[in-house]
Design a protein around this motif. Sequence first.
Motif, PDB file in Angstrom:
ATOM      1  N   THR A 286     -24.593  65.696   6.079  1.00 53.99           N
ATOM      2  CA  THR A 286     -24.913  65.851   7.505  1.00 53.99           C
ATOM      3  C   THR A 286     -23.877  66.735   8.186  1.00 53.99           C
ATOM      4  O   THR A 286     -22.664  66.545   8.009  1.00 53.99           O
ATOM      5  CB  THR A 286     -24.960  64.483   8.218  1.00 53.99           C
ATOM      6  N   ILE A 287     -24.359  67.713   8.947  1.00 55.97           N
ATOM      7  CA  ILE A 287     -23.483  68.552   9.783  1.00 55.97           C
ATOM      8  C   ILE A 287     -23.893  68.328  11.229  1.00 55.97           C
ATOM      9  O   ILE A 287     -25.005  68.680  11.641  1.00 55.97           O
ATOM     10  CB  ILE A 287     -23.620  70.046   9.417  1.00 55.97           C
ATOM     11  N   ASP A 288     -22.988  67.705  12.013  1.00 56.15           N
ATOM     12  CA  ASP A 288     -23.286  67.397  13.405  1.00 56.15           C
ATOM     13  C   ASP A 288     -23.065  68.626  14.287  1.00 56.15           C
ATOM     14  O   ASP A 288     -22.582  69.672  13.832  1.00 56.15           O
ATOM     15  CB  ASP A 288     -22.416  66.238  13.879  1.00 56.15           C
ATOM     16  N   SER A 289     -23.397  68.481  15.570  1.00 57.36           N
ATOM     17  CA  SER A 289     -23.228  69.594  16.507  1.00 57.36           C
ATOM     18  C   SER A 289     -21.761  69.784  16.892  1.00 57.36           C
ATOM     19  O   SER A 289     -21.360  70.862  17.332  1.00 57.36           O
ATOM     20  CB  SER A 289     -24.060  69.368  17.769  1.00 57.36           C
ATOM     21  N   GLU A 290     -20.933  68.726  16.716  1.00 51.99           N
ATOM     22  CA  GLU A 290     -19.502  68.823  16.999  1.00 51.99           C
ATOM     23  C   GLU A 290     -18.753  67.829  16.128  1.00 51.99           C
ATOM     24  O   GLU A 290     -19.350  66.941  15.528  1.00 51.99           O
ATOM     25  CB  GLU A 290     -19.212  68.598  18.478  1.00 51.99           C
ATOM     26  N   VAL A 291     -17.443  68.009  16.042  1.00 48.06           N
ATOM     27  CA  VAL A 291     -16.627  67.152  15.199  1.00 48.06           C
ATOM     28  C   VAL A 291     -15.328  66.822  15.919  1.00 48.06           C
ATOM     29  O   VAL A 291     -14.791  67.649  16.675  1.00 48.06           O
ATOM     30  CB  VAL A 291     -16.326  67.851  13.850  1.00 48.06           C
TER      31      VAL A 291
END
Length: 676
Positions: free
Chosen positions: A591-596
Amino acid sequence: MNGSEFYGCSNLKNIVLPSNLTTIGTYSFAYCDELVRISIPKSVTSIESNAFINCTKLSLSDLPENITDIGSGAFKNCVALNLDSLPKCLKRIESKAFEKCLGISIIAIPDGVESIGESAFTECTGIKSITLPSSLNSIGAYAFKLCPELTHIEYYGDGLKSLGYRVFYADAVDQIDTEVLTNNRLLSTYNWKTDNRKLVADYYIVSYLFSANERIRSVQVDINGKLKKPNIESKSGYTISSWYVITSDGIEKDWDFKNDVVTYDMDLYARLVPYDYSVSFDSNRGDDLGITLTVTYGSKYGELPELNDNKGLSFKGWYTKATGGELITADTIVNIAENHTLYAHWENADQDNKQNNRETCEKCQSEMIKIVNQAYPISESRRYLTYYRCKVCGDEWTVFTSFCPRDNIYFDLKTDKLPTEDEYGIKYYDSCFGWYVPYYIEFASVKLNMESIDLNVGDETTISADVLPNKVIDQKLEWVSSNDSIATVDENGHVIAKSEGRVNITVKLSGSSFNESGSCVLTVKEIEQHEKAETQETASENNTEQTKVVAESDGLASNQIIKDSVGTTYKVSVDATTVSVMAVPNKKSVTIDSEVSLNGKSYPIVEICGKAISGKKVQNVTIAAKNLKKVNKNAFKGAKKLKKITIKGGKKNAKISKQIEKAARKVNKKSKVILK
């Protein structure tokens, strides 16, 4: 040599020029009537005007091959000159360059020469045959005048556009028989009789055309010979049903390739039949309208669907792109030669209908660019005033020529006002016209978002460019690195640092005759921290990738590489405000979120780099598209088991969605892409 150094030195007989000399200047050896021999070094690239004029005893059998320019009158009256060839790097032969050089016997003009000036070879009586290069685009008046021995001329290019007055004139009692071998219409239809020459030929010239202004090619055909049907079945947007000639009565007569014979020089036209294409419509709000329209290439679109206002948004019109693009109206001529989609654009319902008091409406803005580019695709051909009435709002426009003002602009005749500097981004002053705002693409400029940048070896970044005038949004940019061994840059401004050093990253508008460009100085360094990190990775027993995390209370450092708690590796942007995904863990679902969140701060994820998702175990990938600006085309390279990609917040046909889908399908054509 700057010029006139040995002017009129009547005692000068022999001279050797220095080995590092590049230019022989104007009148450098003019009127040295006793000069017999001169040694010209290979370093010379230019011989300027009148450099050897009236050196009547000068004997030269060759010139250095690196010479690109021979100026006007450079060897005029050098009657003892005995050249049998010209420099292979030659580009321009200016007026009277070899006038009255009785001894030269050249048989060909080098390939690469673009122009032959007026009277360049007048009275060169030793020339008997000449082959002109395909690169040639103009021959000046009297270029080969009074060359009575010249009886054979060859030219097989298609770039010759200008032929001066009496180019081959011969002063003879009887017409000189001249053999001309060419497929160029300008030469084949030249009035040889006025030059006192009789054309010797046993063929006719037949030209194939799409239209009177769109020539395909010309061929030589034997007298009373039959034509072969050209291997051309279509033109963009059209199929060819037949070929025809226009008779002296103006009647279109179909050509019978089996039975008709050629009895004169003629034009053969393609009978074009336009294709029909299917147009679909995208609301640009995530829902499928299910509407299609059949249109004919070269005809108007006709009536288009109207959409109702929705949630405070007012329907603005149909465009060729989801963002930007060309406005399409019922009167727009179809010029897209394929099935295509039109996208709805929206604006706030309470937006000022006057479009912020602009002098021209937005709807006809793209029309004006299209009309001028179609009417005058070559800037040099824009010689006359062209008037245009906006079909949407009724405004009348004219395109000025270059005489006043000196640059072409648009001028609104109806309101008698110019576009504003704020709207078009750039402004000029002309003493004849006053202040004005140019609108032609060729006068646009490019500015980068940074003037200098420092990267470490192996780092990547993207430089953005602003195009002025700011309404010019469809022009392709050309990116160039001054040294690809230090850093490379692709067509999107993405830079990869390769080795230590300094380079210039430059961008300009493709095909622009205006030379202003944007430039950024890039410095690449070897960083000891990176070398230590690589050593740690090699020595690691479990051979897993580790990245040095720099703990800072005030956030991350520029260009820093850091790993989060789940094992995803990020690279920090130059301004330390965003991050790019460099590598994700090698596991079945990713999973790659919109921010980290890193070091106590939240960072938008704006890019997925090449090979970021490359694990052999990866099958399912979920990507939040909210902040993404770019996905590298090799983002999934190596992920051979990739099956499903879920894009959260992505829209169909949106730029990022297309990039993700393209990158995924590059690895596995059967991979499934789902939009949520």
